[in-house]
Design an enzyme around this catalytic site. Structure first.
Site, short mmCIF file in Angstrom:
data_model
loop_
_atom_site.label_atom_id
_atom_site.label_comp_id
_atom_site.label_asym_id
_atom_site.label_seq_id
_atom_site.Cartn_x
_atom_site.Cartn_y
_atom_site.Cartn_z
CB CYS A 152 20.04 86.89 -36.79
SG CYS A 152 19.85 88.53 -37.53
CB CYS A 194 18.73 87.62 -42.18
SG CYS A 194 20.29 88.31 -41.61
CG ASP A 213 1.98 56.39 -32.99
OD1 ASP A 213 0.87 56.02 -33.39
OD2 ASP A 213 3.06 56.02 -33.50
#
Length: 740
Positions: free
Chosen positions: A117, A120, A522
């Site tokens: 998670c 961590c 773009d």
């Protein structure tokens, strides 16, 4: 790596590694090879035989160049070692190929196993940034990939890996093969644990329904004890098999004095489980279903999160997969196919018609048109000749090119774009960063609140009710709800967008949508269709044909001129029917749609950078650029020349058609806007948003598309780096930008 394992063998290590397949093998079962200078160890006779065969064939480099795919850490990185000594040890030899950088500043990419998670991620980054000699450490939560920079005079990569291992996480050099192996193993493990949890939880709920009914309607004491025992039996594998990851994560957090969400999940599930066992012995109520459902629901969230991260990380892999695996290298008079990864800077490669260009380079010989829309977005192929730069991954046209490689590995344009995408994915959503910060402080606060809840209620309603209240505080206040909500919401949003043809690069984009004031499109493939389409045909006599007509009716010109434009299209399509060029395909496709029959072609020749030549009914037909006609001595009239200039100024690709030394006319092609483009732009402008366009195409083509769609601000001829710089410039002006 060989020297490393040989040292382990010679030192009499109890855990050995097979020299060939890297599998662990016990000293009692090991097979040894005494014929080599240093004794080698193998897991079986087959591995030893294969190893001998590879060495005898002179292919021993395989063992030094192969990816490090084994699980766990090498023996040399295990065991006690001082992590904070003043003088760093010598860098381990097998780690050297994975280290980049000049002078004392070094950089490497590592894969971290054991991350569950965001807590961590925070713990690993915190530990590394506090480690002596580490300059920066950043983990991509989507891929669990760590990019670490360190001062080589103060520490080594081996010490950094050992530092992570000391807090319970396995780190090893990044390779694509190993990354895929880890992702597959993690996904399989999560699926198995979730499947087991779901299966046993369903059985547990059926048992619990019987206990619920007994609570309201009464139940035989013997039947109640049997149901409670069955509930405990079914709940146990959910808790201690499916939920083992949470207990391991909680233990790591407690060991490193950094409590994480796993601690709350573990406390909640274990409290409900052991309270149920106590009540079962004392004839009270049991809550095994609560314990099991905590584990099952959080596992389900983790599985969704893993699936979303896997999809996000595949964007980079798909991009890099566009590069060819092999290149045709020139050695004297020979052409040899080699792996693209083995090509060095300065090597000369031959690229034949229709092949992808393997690496970035400079054309040294040949002429061709190259489709670079992959990188620049320009719809029209770009003419290349001696001295022109080419980009790896772009498609060569009809000519053969000899290129000198100028960039390899991570220096190539595609690799740089992939790096930009990885950096974008590493940026967590603001709400996720908020959750990370909150979880650092809220977890000890929640545990303290649960303990105080237990103390308060134990004096008034007894131990059982007070424990239940404390468990409720743990579960309800657990910030894992945020960790579950974010990936599920992102998965739903990105899935909906993908079905609508929109690719969203990161979760933070969705959250910031509400604050945008500028929209940048773009051009090629976004505002436009991304392919050349027919615009019109112009003949010297004034004949004109637009889309949807057959030379008659509106737009077809005066009487007799419909036949003129049909003749232009018929000769052009006949000559181009053997071409692989985008322009030729567009002309042939339009002719087929108009029902134009093509002449048989006696001969065909592609002229790289110019067009095509064909012999039809013993007459020479040329289709291509104005320069092709000039080269063949065909003089166009002044009127049609001015008409061609006008069409090119409007952003069209102009194709000249001649028959038997006479100019028949012009065909105009263009990458046309999507039918819905103008409506989209108008809706955005009504929302008071500043709508702009950035394109790799030329100024005329970009301006024409902008005029058709109602966009007032345009930047043309922009490479990917230019687009990024333009966005950074606008951000420095305080704008919040949506780039599509």
């Amino acid at each position: 790596m060989k020297a490393l394992k040989s040292k382990a063998v010679s030192s009499g290590a109890s855990s050995l590694v097979c020299e060939h397949c890297l599998l662990p093998v016990s000293a009692r079962e090991a097979v040894y090879d005494e014929r080599t200078e240093n004794r080698k160890v193998f897991c079986c006779h087959a591995c030893r035989s294969i190893y001998r065969m590879i060495i005898e064939e002179g292919l021993g480099a395989f063992y030094t160049k192969r990816d490090w795919n084994s699980s766990g850490l090498p023996e040399m990185l295990r065991g006690p070692r001082s992590l904070d000594t003043e003088t760093p040890a010598v860098e381990l030899e097998f780690l050297l190929p994975y280290i980049k950088g000049q002078s004392h500043s070094k950089e490497a990419d590592l894969m971290i196993e054991g991350i569950r998670c965001a807590s961590c991620v925070w713990l690993n980054e915190k530990i590394l940034n506090r480690t002596k000699g580490v300059l920066s450490a950043r983990i991509n939560f989507s891929t669990h990939k760590l990019r670490v920079t360190w001062d080589s005079s103060a520490t080594t990569l081996g010490r950094i890996i050992s530092r992570l291992q000391s807090i319970g996480y396995v780190a090893r050099p990044y390779t694509p093969a190993a990354q895929e192996l880890i992702d597959n193993n993690e996904g399989r493990d999560l699926l198995i644990r979730l499947g087991a949890a779901a299966f046993f939880s369903m059985q547990l709920m059926m048992i619990s329904f019987g206990l619920y009914a007994g609570f309201f309607q009464g139940i035989d004491p013997g039947a109640k004890r049997w149901l409670e025992a069955a509930a405990m039996l079914v709940c146990t594998p959910v808790l201690f098999y499916s939920g083992r990851r949470f207990f391991e994560g909680a233990f790591r957090g407690i060991k490193n004095l950094a409590l994480n969400m796993d601690a709350l999940i573990s406390l909640g599930a274990l409290s409900a489980y052991f309270l149920s066992i106590r009540n079962m012995l004392m004839n009270g109520e049991v809550y095994f279903d609560t314990s099991a459902m905590i584990i099952t629901l959080v596992l389900f969230g983790r599985f969704l999160e893993h699936s979303a991260k896997r999809k996000a990380s595949q964007a980079v892999s798909r991009l890099l997969a566009l590069l060819p695996r092999q290149a045709r290298i020139i050695r004297g008079n020979e052409r040899i196919l080699v792996s693209t990864s083995d090509v060095k800077r300065g090597a000369r490669l031959e690229v034949r018609p229709g092949e992808k260009i393997p690496l970035d380079g400079i054309v040294r010989k040949g002429n061709s048109d190259v489709d670079e829309s992959l990188v620049t977005g320009e719809a029209k192929p770009v003419e290349k000749s001696s001295g022109s730069e080419v980009i790896g991954g772009s498609m060569n046209g009809v000519g053969t090119l000899v290129i000198e490689v100028s960039r390899v590995g991570e220096e190539t344009v595609l690799s740089q774009i992939a790096k930009l995408i990885e950096n974008a994915q590493a940026a967590a959503a603001p709400i996720q960063r908020l959750g990370d910060r909150v979880s650092r402080y809220i977890i000890p606060v929640v545990i303290a609140a649960a303990f105080m809840t237990f103390l308060y209620w134990s004096r008034q309603i007894g131990t059982e009710k007070s424990v239940l209240n404390a468990v409720s505080v743990l579960v309800i206040a657990c910030p894992c709800a945020l960790g579950l909500a974010v990936p599920v919401a992102l998965l739903a949003a990105t899935g909906k967008a993908a079905r609508s043809g929109i690719l969203i690069k990161g979760g933070d984009i969705i959250e910031r949508l509400q604050g945008i004031d500028t929209v940048i499109f773009d051009k090629t493939g976004t505002i436009t269709t991304g392919k050349l389409e027919f615009v019109e045909i112009q003949g010297p006599g004034g004949g004109k044909q637009g889309p949807g007509s057959r030379g008659q009716g509106p737009g077809a010109g005066h009487q007799g001129q419909g036949e003129e434009v049909s003749e232009i299209l018929q000769y052009a399509a006949s000559a181009e029917q053997g071409s692989e060029h985008l322009v030729g395909k567009a002309i042939v496709s339009y002719a087929e749609a108009q029902g134009i029959e093509r002449f048989p072609v006696d001969s065909f020749r592609a002229l790289p950078g110019l067009g095509v030549s064909a012999t039809i009914n013993q007459a020479q037909v040329f289709v291509g650029k104005r320069a092709l006609l000039e080269q063949e001595g065909i003089e166009p009239g002044p009127e049609i020349g001015l008409l061609a200039d006008k069409l090119e100024f409007e952003g069209n690709t102009v194709v000249w058609v001649s028959h038997d030394k006479t100019v028949l006319g012009l065909i105009a092609l263009r990458d046309l806007p999507r039918p819905e483009a103008r409506t989209v732009v108008e809706r955005l402008q009504k929302m008071k948003l500043d709508v702009r366009m950035i394109s790799g195409d030329n100024q005329a083509a970009s301006a024409a598309v902008a005029d058709q769609t109602g966009i007032s601000s345009v930047r043309a001829s922009a490479l990917p780096a230019d687009k990024s710089e333009e966005i950074l410039k606008l951000r420095r002006e305080g704008r919040t930008i949506l780039m599509i």
